[in-house]
Motif scaffolding. Sequence first.
Motif, PDB file in Angstrom:
ATOM      1  N   SER A 110      40.456 -26.395   5.099  1.00 11.30           N
ATOM      2  CA  SER A 110      41.435 -27.463   4.826  1.00 11.30           C
ATOM      3  C   SER A 110      40.986 -28.336   3.656  1.00 11.30           C
ATOM      4  N   ALA A 111      39.669 -28.539   3.510  1.00 10.75           N
ATOM      5  CA  ALA A 111      39.181 -29.306   2.356  1.00 10.75           C
ATOM      6  C   ALA A 111      39.540 -28.575   1.061  1.00 10.75           C
ATOM      7  N   ASP A 112      39.421 -27.253   1.064  1.00  7.19           N
ATOM      8  CA  ASP A 112      39.849 -26.458  -0.101  1.00  7.19           C
ATOM      9  C   ASP A 112      41.331 -26.677  -0.392  1.00  7.19           C
ATOM     10  N   ALA A 113      42.114 -26.660   0.684  1.00  4.60           N
ATOM     11  CA  ALA A 113      43.567 -26.798   0.536  1.00  4.60           C
ATOM     12  C   ALA A 113      43.945 -28.169  -0.016  1.00  4.60           C
ATOM     13  N   ALA A 135      40.246 -34.342   5.482  1.00  2.00           N
ATOM     14  CA  ALA A 135      40.323 -33.301   6.504  1.00  2.00           C
ATOM     15  C   ALA A 135      39.638 -33.768   7.796  1.00  2.00           C
ATOM     16  N   GLU A 136      38.484 -34.420   7.647  1.00  2.00           N
ATOM     17  CA  GLU A 136      37.756 -34.912   8.833  1.00  2.00           C
ATOM     18  C   GLU A 136      38.566 -35.957   9.589  1.00  2.00           C
ATOM     19  N   VAL A 137      39.146 -36.887   8.834  1.00  2.00           N
ATOM     20  CA  VAL A 137      39.925 -37.956   9.472  1.00  2.00           C
ATOM     21  C   VAL A 137      41.115 -37.369  10.234  1.00  2.00           C
ATOM     22  N   LEU A 138      41.786 -36.387   9.630  1.00  2.00           N
ATOM     23  CA  LEU A 138      42.950 -35.777  10.282  1.00  2.00           C
ATOM     24  C   LEU A 138      42.533 -34.957  11.507  1.00  2.00           C
ATOM     25  N   LEU A 195      45.134 -26.586  16.467  1.00  2.00           N
ATOM     26  CA  LEU A 195      45.214 -26.012  15.117  1.00  2.00           C
ATOM     27  C   LEU A 195      46.578 -26.268  14.486  1.00  2.00           C
ATOM     28  N   GLU A 196      47.599 -26.048  15.287  1.00  2.00           N
ATOM     29  CA  GLU A 196      48.973 -26.205  14.798  1.00  2.00           C
ATOM     30  C   GLU A 196      49.218 -27.653  14.347  1.00  2.00           C
ATOM     31  N   GLN A 197      48.796 -28.568  15.201  1.00  2.00           N
ATOM     32  CA  GLN A 197      48.952 -30.005  14.899  1.00  2.00           C
ATOM     33  C   GLN A 197      48.170 -30.370  13.633  1.00  2.00           C
ATOM     34  N   PHE A 198      46.961 -29.863  13.545  1.00  2.00           N
ATOM     35  CA  PHE A 198      46.088 -30.174  12.412  1.00  2.00           C
ATOM     36  C   PHE A 198      46.694 -29.665  11.098  1.00  2.00           C
ATOM     37  N   TRP A 199      47.136 -28.380  11.087  1.00  2.00           N
ATOM     38  CA  TRP A 199      47.663 -27.830   9.828  1.00  2.00           C
ATOM     39  C   TRP A 199      48.988 -28.483   9.435  1.00  2.00           C
ATOM     40  N   LEU A 202      49.546 -31.675   9.804  1.00  2.00           N
ATOM     41  CA  LEU A 202      49.094 -32.899   9.128  1.00  2.00           C
ATOM     42  C   LEU A 202      48.573 -32.592   7.723  1.00  2.00           C
ATOM     43  N   VAL A 203      47.809 -31.507   7.610  1.00  2.00           N
ATOM     44  CA  VAL A 203      47.272 -31.116   6.297  1.00  2.00           C
ATOM     45  C   VAL A 203      48.417 -30.849   5.314  1.00  2.00           C
ATOM     46  N   GLU A 204      49.472 -30.210   5.826  1.00  2.00           N
ATOM     47  CA  GLU A 204      50.631 -29.912   4.976  1.00  2.00           C
ATOM     48  C   GLU A 204      51.286 -31.199   4.460  1.00  2.00           C
ATOM     49  N   GLU A 205      51.423 -32.204   5.344  1.00  2.00           N
ATOM     50  CA  GLU A 205      51.974 -33.503   4.919  1.00  2.00           C
ATOM     51  C   GLU A 205      51.082 -34.137   3.854  1.00  2.00           C
ATOM     52  N   ARG A 206      49.771 -34.051   4.100  1.00  2.00           N
ATOM     53  CA  ARG A 206      48.821 -34.622   3.133  1.00  2.00           C
ATOM     54  C   ARG A 206      48.929 -33.905   1.796  1.00  2.00           C
ATOM     55  N   GLN A 207      49.155 -32.592   1.828  1.00  2.00           N
ATOM     56  CA  GLN A 207      49.310 -31.817   0.576  1.00  2.00           C
ATOM     57  C   GLN A 207      50.516 -32.290  -0.230  1.00  2.00           C
ATOM     58  N   LYS A 208      51.532 -32.792   0.481  1.00  2.00           N
ATOM     59  CA  LYS A 208      52.716 -33.329  -0.209  1.00  2.00           C
ATOM     60  C   LYS A 208      52.414 -34.694  -0.809  1.00  2.00           C
TER      61      LYS A 208
END
Length: 281
Positions: free
Chosen positions: A12-15, A27-30, A55-59, A61-67
Motif C-alpha cells: 500500500s505504501a508503494d500504491a 498506510a500505517e494510520v489507515l 483487507l477489503e476495508q483497508f484497500w 481507504l487506500v483507494e480514497e487516499r489515492q484520489k
Amino acid sequence: MHHSIKSVLAESADALASISDSPLLDAEVLLCLVLHKGRSYLRAWPDNLLEPEQLEQFWALVEERQKGVPVAYLTGYREFWSRDFHVTPDVLIPRPDTELLIELGLKLIPANEPVKLIDLGTGSGIIAITLAAERPLAQVIATDFSPLALEIAKHNARHHHITNIRFYQSNWFDDVPDAQFDLVISNPPYIAEDDSHLQEGDVRFEPQTALVAAQQGLRDIQIIADTTRSRLKSKGHLLIEHGYDQQHQVQTIFKNLRYDKVRTYQDLSGQPRVTYGQWNQ
C-alpha cells in the motif's frame, strides 16, 4: 497472496507513493484505523495476517487516499497540541503551523488571571479549545459562520471536557455580545482566489470558505483587524495567522489601523506566519 501486516503495508505504501509525501505513514494510520490498534502494534506483530473483511476495508481507504482525500478526513481525527480533534470535510484540517498561534497566545495570557479572549472563525475549535484547556481561568469565546463547523467545535470541547468556553454562530464579531477582550486571535481565510495551490494536495477537499478571501487573500484580515479595535481592552492583543508571503501587507494593515508594537513571527519552517499588534488607544 500473503496478507501479513508487513506485506500489506509495503504494497500500500508503494500504491500511495505518487500521491503522498509520507506514503508509509499514511498506510500505517489507515491500517490502524481498520484494526483499531496503535502503530506500535504494527511493529510488534508484522507477520500477523489480516482477515478478508479487514483487507477489503483497508484497500477501500487506500483507494480514497489515492484520489487525494486527506488522511484526516478518512480517519475523522487529527492531532494538535497533543490532543485529538474530530474533523470532517466541513472544517479545515489542523496544521502544525497553527501551533505558533497557540504558543504566542499562551505567552500573552497569564495563567493566574481571568482574562477574556475570543477565537474568530474557530473551525474544528483547535485554537479556542487548546487555549481554554491550557488556561482554565480564561473566559473563551469561539465563533464560526458555519453551523456545521460549530457543531464539530462543540463536540471537540465536550470530548476534552472544556467548560470555560462559549460558542456563537457569527460572521466575525457581528453576533458576538458586546464585551471587551484581552486577546483576539484568528486563523482566517487568507488564500487569494486565483492561487494555484488550491488545485493541489489536501486543500482541494477542504471547505473553500475557510481558505479563500477576496483582495488577494487580505479581505478578512482587514475586516478582523478593523473591527477588533472597538473590542479590545486598552493594551489588548491581536494575533492573526496569514500566508507566508503576506507579512508586509498584514503589517501595513495593522499599522494603518494604528496598532502598536506590530511584529511578525515565524513558524517552524521559518516562514513569517503570525502578525501581532497591541491596541493602546
